[in-house]
Design a protein around this motif. Structure first.
Motif: not given
Length: 198
Positions: A163, A165, A169-171
């Protein structure tokens, strides 16, 4: 000088950068002059294209608006994007009824629960970081902010592999977390076993 009478009056007297003017509209700085932010944003090109001293046609009064304004939740998201904080209501407040129905607890509700209990919490991740550890294994710490406070969350390497990301991550956005309640002195936290987007 007299108070500003409208968005156009403000721009004519200050000639601020268009991006700044748009951000002021988005965070509600002109709500008392005209409450429809969508209408103000759509009117802005006409305002910015005006020359100093040029008289502009006024915006229609609120009662005569035909263009639907942003929803309260959309306005709050814009305010948070511009200011980095909520002005009237915490973002999680909009979700609390639904979250409660799904068994998610507010941070304040964790205070009286026993260590080791399985809990579900949700909020905005604050300061996720991966400090070095003696074992060399990866551990992520962050706080989860909701409308009642902060909950400390620990994510160990096995959970991070699945998890991570969602945190880096980008979001990146509001998260749901499920795990075991832990107590450290007077503080409480959660050792995460599952993470997901809100």
């Amino acid at each position: 000088r007299a108070p500003f009478a409208s968005l156009a009056d403000f721009y004519q007297r200050t000639r601020v950068d268009r991006d700044l003017l748009e951000n002021l509209v988005r965070c509600g700085a002109f709500d008392r002059l005209h409450p429809n932010r969508r209408l103000l944003l759509n009117w802005m090109p006409q305002v910015v294209a005006s020359s100093p001293g040029q008289r502009l046609l006024p915006l229609p009064p609120p009662a005569g608006e035909e263009e639907e304004d942003f929803s309260p939740a959309e306005k709050q998201l814009m305010e948070y994007a511009v200011l980095g904080l909520e002005i009237e209501r915490h973002y999680l407040g909009w979700w609390r009824e639904r979250l409660a129905a799904e068994g998610y607890l507010a941070s304040r509700q964790l205070e009286d629960l026993p260590a080791g209990q399985w809990v579900k919490v949700a909020g905005l991740p604050v300061r996720p970081h991966r400090p070095p550890t003696r074992s060399g294994r990866l551990v992520v710490f962050f706080s989860l902010e909701d409308e009642t406070g902060l909950t400390d969350v620990t994510v160990f390497e096995d959970v991070y592999q699945r998890y991570g990301h969602l945190l880096f991550g980008p979001e990146v956005g509001p998260l749901r977390v499920a795990g075991r309640l832990v107590r450290r002195g007077r503080g409480v936290g959660v050792t995460a076993r599952w993470l997901g987007h809100l």
